[in-house]
Structure formats: C-alpha cells, structure tokens
Scaffold this motif. Structure first.
Motif, PDB file in Angstrom:
ATOM      1  N   MET A   1       0.785 -11.984  -6.023  1.00 42.00           N
ATOM      2  CA  MET A   1       1.045 -12.951  -4.953  1.00 42.00           C
ATOM      3  C   MET A   1       2.515 -12.919  -4.546  1.00 42.00           C
ATOM      4  SD  MET A   1       0.172 -17.031  -5.103  1.00 42.00           S
ATOM      5  CE  MET A   1      -1.486 -16.676  -5.714  1.00 42.00           C
ATOM      6  N   ARG A   2       3.410 -12.828  -5.531  1.00 42.76           N
ATOM      7  CA  ARG A   2       4.838 -12.786  -5.239  1.00 42.76           C
ATOM      8  C   ARG A   2       5.203 -11.508  -4.483  1.00 42.76           C
ATOM      9  NH1 ARG A   2       8.444 -16.215  -7.313  1.00 42.76           N
ATOM     10  NH2 ARG A   2       7.087 -16.790  -9.072  1.00 42.76           N
ATOM     11  N   ALA A   3       4.579 -10.391  -4.855  1.00 42.06           N
ATOM     12  CA  ALA A   3       4.827  -9.128  -4.163  1.00 42.06           C
ATOM     13  C   ALA A   3       4.390  -9.231  -2.705  1.00 42.06           C
ATOM     14  CB  ALA A   3       4.087  -7.987  -4.866  1.00 42.06           C
ATOM     15  N   PHE A   4       3.204  -9.789  -2.470  1.00 39.68           N
ATOM     16  CA  PHE A   4       2.685  -9.939  -1.112  1.00 39.68           C
ATOM     17  C   PHE A   4       3.600 -10.819  -0.257  1.00 39.68           C
ATOM     18  CE2 PHE A   4       0.088 -12.848   1.574  1.00 39.68           C
ATOM     19  CZ  PHE A   4      -0.175 -11.954   2.603  1.00 39.68           C
ATOM     20  N   VAL A   5       3.999 -11.971  -0.781  1.00 39.30           N
ATOM     21  CA  VAL A   5       4.851 -12.895  -0.035  1.00 39.30           C
ATOM     22  C   VAL A   5       6.186 -12.249   0.290  1.00 39.30           C
ATOM     23  CG1 VAL A   5       6.151 -15.053  -0.195  1.00 39.30           C
ATOM     24  CG2 VAL A   5       3.749 -14.995  -0.873  1.00 39.30           C
ATOM     25  N   ASN A   6       6.761 -11.502  -0.635  1.00 37.25           N
ATOM     26  CA  ASN A   6       8.038 -10.837  -0.370  1.00 37.25           C
ATOM     27  C   ASN A   6       7.906  -9.734   0.669  1.00 37.25           C
ATOM     28  OD1 ASN A   6      10.641 -11.486  -2.148  1.00 37.25           O
ATOM     29  ND2 ASN A   6       8.810 -12.038  -3.327  1.00 37.25           N
ATOM     30  N   VAL A   7       6.781  -9.017   0.686  1.00 37.71           N
ATOM     31  CA  VAL A   7       6.561  -8.010   1.733  1.00 37.71           C
ATOM     32  C   VAL A   7       6.535  -8.682   3.097  1.00 37.71           C
ATOM     33  CG1 VAL A   7       4.906  -6.371   2.697  1.00 37.71           C
ATOM     34  CG2 VAL A   7       5.396  -6.348   0.253  1.00 37.71           C
ATOM     35  N   VAL A   8       5.851  -9.808   3.183  1.00 39.15           N
ATOM     36  CA  VAL A   8       5.790 -10.541   4.452  1.00 39.15           C
ATOM     37  C   VAL A   8       7.175 -11.022   4.861  1.00 39.15           C
ATOM     38  CG1 VAL A   8       4.865 -12.583   5.609  1.00 39.15           C
ATOM     39  CG2 VAL A   8       3.403 -11.236   4.068  1.00 39.15           C
ATOM     40  N   ASN A   9       7.914 -11.607   3.927  1.00 37.73           N
ATOM     41  CA  ASN A   9       9.228 -12.162   4.248  1.00 37.73           C
ATOM     42  C   ASN A   9      10.252 -11.086   4.577  1.00 37.73           C
ATOM     43  OD1 ASN A   9       8.286 -14.765   3.825  1.00 37.73           O
ATOM     44  ND2 ASN A   9       8.976 -14.869   1.699  1.00 37.73           N
ATOM     45  N   GLU A  10      10.200  -9.962   3.882  1.00 38.93           N
ATOM     46  CA  GLU A  10      11.192  -8.904   4.073  1.00 38.93           C
ATOM     47  C   GLU A  10      10.813  -7.925   5.176  1.00 38.93           C
ATOM     48  OE1 GLU A  10      14.079  -8.885   2.591  1.00 38.93           O
ATOM     49  OE2 GLU A  10      13.592 -10.663   1.411  1.00 38.93           O
ATOM     50  N   GLY A  11       9.517  -7.809   5.470  1.00 35.47           N
ATOM     51  CA  GLY A  11       9.089  -6.955   6.581  1.00 35.47           C
ATOM     52  C   GLY A  11       8.646  -5.567   6.183  1.00 35.47           C
ATOM     53  N   THR A  12       9.065  -5.066   5.029  1.00 38.01           N
ATOM     54  CA  THR A  12       8.672  -3.736   4.568  1.00 38.01           C
ATOM     55  C   THR A  12       8.478  -3.751   3.055  1.00 38.01           C
ATOM     56  OG1 THR A  12      10.906  -2.903   4.130  1.00 38.01           O
ATOM     57  CG2 THR A  12      10.070  -2.660   6.389  1.00 38.01           C
TER      58      THR A  12
ATOM     59  N   THR B   1       9.616  -1.448   1.095  1.00 42.02           N
ATOM     60  CA  THR B   1      10.871  -0.997   0.489  1.00 42.02           C
ATOM     61  C   THR B   1      11.831  -2.161   0.274  1.00 42.02           C
ATOM     62  OG1 THR B   1      10.644   1.187   1.497  1.00 42.02           O
ATOM     63  CG2 THR B   1      12.849   0.545   0.745  1.00 42.02           C
ATOM     64  N   GLN B   2      12.000  -3.004   1.299  1.00 44.40           N
ATOM     65  CA  GLN B   2      12.911  -4.142   1.168  1.00 44.40           C
ATOM     66  C   GLN B   2      12.389  -5.163   0.166  1.00 44.40           C
ATOM     67  OE1 GLN B   2      13.044  -4.956   5.462  1.00 44.40           O
ATOM     68  NE2 GLN B   2      15.264  -4.677   5.390  1.00 44.40           N
ATOM     69  N   ALA B   3      11.082  -5.354   0.146  1.00 46.32           N
ATOM     70  CA  ALA B   3      10.499  -6.269  -0.839  1.00 46.32           C
ATOM     71  C   ALA B   3      10.729  -5.749  -2.252  1.00 46.32           C
ATOM     72  CB  ALA B   3       9.009  -6.438  -0.564  1.00 46.32           C
ATOM     73  N   ALA B   4      10.595  -4.429  -2.432  1.00 45.79           N
ATOM     74  CA  ALA B   4      10.815  -3.827  -3.749  1.00 45.79           C
ATOM     75  C   ALA B   4      12.254  -4.010  -4.203  1.00 45.79           C
ATOM     76  CB  ALA B   4      10.462  -2.338  -3.694  1.00 45.79           C
ATOM     77  N   GLU B   5      13.205  -3.872  -3.276  1.00 47.27           N
ATOM     78  CA  GLU B   5      14.612  -4.067  -3.630  1.00 47.27           C
ATOM     79  C   GLU B   5      14.861  -5.506  -4.064  1.00 47.27           C
ATOM     80  OE1 GLU B   5      16.910  -2.889  -0.273  1.00 47.27           O
ATOM     81  OE2 GLU B   5      16.491  -0.745  -0.519  1.00 47.27           O
ATOM     82  N   ARG B   6      14.262  -6.436  -3.369  1.00 49.27           N
ATOM     83  CA  ARG B   6      14.455  -7.845  -3.706  1.00 49.27           C
ATOM     84  C   ARG B   6      13.833  -8.179  -5.067  1.00 49.27           C
ATOM     85  NH1 ARG B   6      16.032 -12.276  -1.056  1.00 49.27           N
ATOM     86  NH2 ARG B   6      15.185 -14.302  -1.661  1.00 49.27           N
ATOM     87  N   LEU B   7      12.690  -7.560  -5.356  1.00 47.07           N
ATOM     88  CA  LEU B   7      11.984  -7.841  -6.611  1.00 47.07           C
ATOM     89  C   LEU B   7      12.443  -6.940  -7.756  1.00 47.07           C
ATOM     90  CD1 LEU B   7       8.377  -8.259  -5.151  1.00 47.07           C
ATOM     91  CD2 LEU B   7       9.824 -10.073  -6.080  1.00 47.07           C
ATOM     92  N   GLU B   8      13.319  -5.982  -7.408  1.00 49.41           N
ATOM     93  CA  GLU B   8      13.839  -5.038  -8.394  1.00 49.41           C
ATOM     94  C   GLU B   8      12.703  -4.264  -9.079  1.00 49.41           C
ATOM     95  OE1 GLU B   8      16.356  -7.283 -11.023  1.00 49.41           O
ATOM     96  OE2 GLU B   8      17.969  -7.410  -9.540  1.00 49.41           O
ATOM     97  N   MET B   9      11.823  -3.706  -8.257  1.00 53.02           N
ATOM     98  CA  MET B   9      10.760  -2.821  -8.738  1.00 53.02           C
ATOM     99  C   MET B   9      10.552  -1.710  -7.715  1.00 53.02           C
ATOM    100  SD  MET B   9       7.309  -5.167  -8.060  1.00 53.02           S
ATOM    101  CE  MET B   9       7.794  -6.450  -9.198  1.00 53.02           C
ATOM    102  N   SER B  10       9.712  -0.771  -7.998  1.00 55.34           N
ATOM    103  CA  SER B  10       9.511   0.363  -7.092  1.00 55.34           C
ATOM    104  C   SER B  10       8.597  -0.021  -5.938  1.00 55.34           C
ATOM    105  CB  SER B  10       8.893   1.538  -7.848  1.00 55.34           C
ATOM    106  OG  SER B  10       7.558   1.238  -8.227  1.00 55.34           O
ATOM    107  N   PRO B  11       8.765   0.623  -4.764  1.00 48.09           N
ATOM    108  CA  PRO B  11       7.853   0.356  -3.641  1.00 48.09           C
ATOM    109  C   PRO B  11       6.408   0.669  -3.998  1.00 48.09           C
ATOM    110  CG  PRO B  11       9.815   1.505  -2.876  1.00 48.09           C
ATOM    111  CD  PRO B  11       9.863   1.518  -4.378  1.00 48.09           C
TER     112      PRO B  11
END
Length: 305
Positions: A7-18, A20-30
């Motif tokens: 759920m956190r991964a999904f929400v961050n993808v929506v908020n960040e737009g991609t 790759t950017q969500a992965a950077e924010r969550l400190e994990m791989s795309p």
C-alpha cells in the motif's frame, strides 16, 4: 506480500508520479516497487494504475483506493507517533508562524512558559503577516487573526480579537470628535493594508462609500506603526486592542464611536488535518487554550486593571 508495504509503495508511486521517484523516496529498487504494486493489484483483482514509459495514470479503481490507502497509512504513522509520544513526552522542533505585532507584544512570555513546562521542545518562530502555506512551508502551527474561511486545515479558536476606532486626545481636540460614522469622512485615516483581505474583515461603510485615499491618509502593513502614528496625532485608526489597549489605558488614545465597532475577529491556532497530533503540537495547542484570559488581558483597559 506485506499489505502495508504494498500500500505504501502504491501511494508513493501516485504521489511521486513514477516508479523510479517512488523507489528513491522509499529507498528501494524500482523493480521491488513495481512488484509490490503488481501484487497489490493481483490481490485486489483490479488494475490500479495504467503504466506508460514516462508516467503512470490512476484508473477509476485506483482513484477510489488511493484516498483510503493514504488515510490508513496516515493513521498507522499517527498511531506510531502517539505511542512514541507516550514514552518520550513532547519533544522536537516546533515550527510556528505568527503575525508580527501580536507575536512581538504577546508571545514571548507564553513561549517561555511553554518551554519551561516542556523543556524538550525547541521553538522555531517565524513572524509574517502574510498567510503562509503551512504544509508547503513546513510549519506545524500558524497563529492567524481574522474570520477564517473553510479549508482542509483545522482551526482552534484561542481568543477574541476586538477592534476599536481610536485617535489621540490632541487630534480630536484639533479636528473634533466624530459623533456619527458620516462625520468620519472628513478625518485622516490610518489604514492597515491587510485589513480587508488577509484578515477577512470587510471595509467599514464609511471607507467604502466616501471615496477614501484622500490627502493625509496613511497606509501601512504594520499595526504598531499605525498606533504610534495615531498617538502622535496623525489621524484615526481601527486597530486591535492587543495593540492599542495600553495606549488607551494610559489616556494616549481615546476610543471613539464604540457603538460602530467592527465585528470581533478571532485568534486561531491553525494546523494540518490529522486525526492524531504529534505530542509537541497537541501540548502547544492545549497550552494556548485559555492562556490569555477571558476576556484577554489586553482588554483590561476598560476595568482599569
């Protein structure tokens, strides 16, 4: 699959737009972020995102799901914060935005008392009469004065703010004391430039109907300056009693046309909407409640206290 991580991964993808950017924010791989989202969609049995090479777009199901998912994540974060607060008490840096004149005249004793009660809280106080964006500018609380409009923010009423029409005895001796609003049109006006817009206060009738901005008027975005000018006999001012009260009590200013006072404003503590507040924010709001008295101590000029 950890449902919360997905759920956190999904929400961050929506908020960040991609991804790759969500992965950077969550400190994990795309790849892992993509895997989490795919597993979440598989579990729910619906597609949440339409993926292109550059962007992601929410499906109808995704639009419905993201709001609930964000609320669940906020509740989890707030619960963790609340439990930590129970263990540690109020601590950390508290960023506050406050109006210049009010903070200069009345906040220092309150902040000192608050920090004495909560020594682990540091204060970052920024003074500005403009309406700051609490979320974008990273403030925990903003103190605001006015008639507040509805918004997504929470506003806690702290104290009434009374506005009075006043002038110095010398000015009134030279120009006469107005007995009705119609007589004000011939007087010099010391105008607070934020009054009508930022404070949510409509201009008084004598300002809107008599074509103000005549010779001798003074416009300023600071109430302290206007009150000092009024004391020196520069004209008539409409200012809060938290600025003018001392001068009125000392006889340096006289209240005129009390029956024509504008409607009272309010002092509010405004903060972002969260079900559970960080302890430092909650403690500050609780400390403010009733601190200035009822009525506020700056209105004691009427009783001679």
């Amino acid at each position: 699959m950890d449902r919360i991580d997905a759920m956190r991964a999904f929400v961050n993808v929506v908020n960040e737009g991609t991804f790759t950017q969500a992965a950077e924010r969550l400190e994990m791989s795309p790849q892992l972020v993509s895997k989490y989202v795919s597993q979440l969609e598989e579990r729910l049995g619906v597609r949440l995102l339409n993926r292109t090479t550059r962007k992601v777009h929410l499906t109808e199901a995704g639009i419905r799901y993201v709001e609930h998912a964000q609320q669940v994540l906020d509740d989890i974060d707030d619960m963790d914060s609340q439990l930590n607060d129970l263990q540690e008490g109020a601590r950390g840096r508290l960023r506050i935005s406050a109006p210049v004149s009010f903070a200069t005249l009345h906040l220092a004793p309150m902040l000192a008392d608050f920090q004495q009660a909560h020594p682990a809280v540091s204060i970052d106080l920024q003074l500005n009469d403009r309406k700051v964006d609490i979320v974008e500018e990273g403030f925990d609380i903003a103190l605001r004065i006015g008639h507040l409009k509805s918004s997504s923010l929470i506003a806690k009423y702290i104290a009434p703010v009374r506005l009075v029409i006043c002038a110095s005895p010398d000015y009134l001796a030279r120009h006469g004391t107005p007995k009705s609003p119609s007589e004000l049109k011939n007087h010099r006006y010391l105008r607070y430039s934020y009054m009508e817009h930022d404070m949510g206060l409509p201009a008084t009738e004598w300002l809107t109907t008599t074509g103000r901005h005549q010779e001798g008027d003074l416009i300023c975005n600071n109430g302290d300056v206007l009150i000092k000018a009024a004391i020196q006999g520069a004209g008539i001012a409409i200012q809060p009693t938290f600025i003018s009260g001392d001068a009125i009590a000392q006889g340096r200013l006289n209240v005129i046309l009390p029956e024509c006072e504008p409607a009272r404003l309010g002092l509010y503590a405004v903060y972002a909407h969260r079900k559970l507040l960080a302890s430092k924010v909650r403690c500050f709001i609780d400390f403010l409640d009733g601190y200035f008295g009822e009525p506020p101590y700056w209105d004691n000029f009427e009783t001679g206290e």
